[in-house]
Write a protein that holds these residues in place. Sequence first.
Motif: not given
Length: 277
Positions: A186-188, A211-215
């Motif tokens: 995501g964004w940081f 903002t996310t840790v996704s596959n």
Amino acid sequence: MMRVALSLPISALIAACSPSGPEQPLCTFDDQGRIVMQSGNAEVACVEPAPIPTGAKQEKSGRLTILEAPLPPPFSDLDGKWPPDPVNQEPVLTRPAVPLDLSYYVRAFPQATEPAGEVLDLGSQHTIVLRDGCFFLDRERGDDPLVMFPYSAALVMDEEGYLAFGSRYKPNTMGNVRVGLTAETGWFGEPSDPDPALAEACGNHKVVSVTTVSNPFAVPERFNPALRRYGERSGATEKQIVERANKCAVEQAQREADRRLRNPALDPIDCNRFWGF
């Protein structure tokens, strides 16, 4: 399994769901690997550590280092959807951010204290690695920052025994992604200074919040139209498309790890002929 006397990671850094009943303490061991006895005459009723995850290196501290992981073949067919049915209900917390039996291996899992609302998953992709129990965003220029995780993130063990980032929620719409593989982050914002507790646990490194840790492969609809177009151009059957795309994706992930950890002069592998972006 190596057993060492470890203290619990700093409680303010490892978020967990509120237990519904009494929670067993984490076992501790003496320097001979024996469970510490309570009052000298009875073993403590406690939780032993999980098996060391596949591919992880256990440091002398007892914590883990994971710098890379193999990518499981991401494609199974050209019709899959994620999730299979619309998700209309509110997500429900079902697991702690760091299960007690994994907390042996982690110094800190700092994360937001509340949900961030809707975020753009596709803002960026980065590899998050674990070094002696601390999570870093692996950047080419070095001086890697520590990671502040979103409220929804959790550590899990996947079906093949690898440590992975998953979700505290049910249903999990992010898809698990192994530690050491590229994840959607995501964004940081700009790197900031760590708070004193995190600095004490992991050193005085800068911190970035994701903002996310996704596959990246968790949404088949993102890839399947392009894979079908590849089949139309090449004349490949669905089975051949899936096999070729999986082979390229797995080799691409391994090449990225080799470039990052061993030889940056290696050429990257381009799989855009399959998914077209």
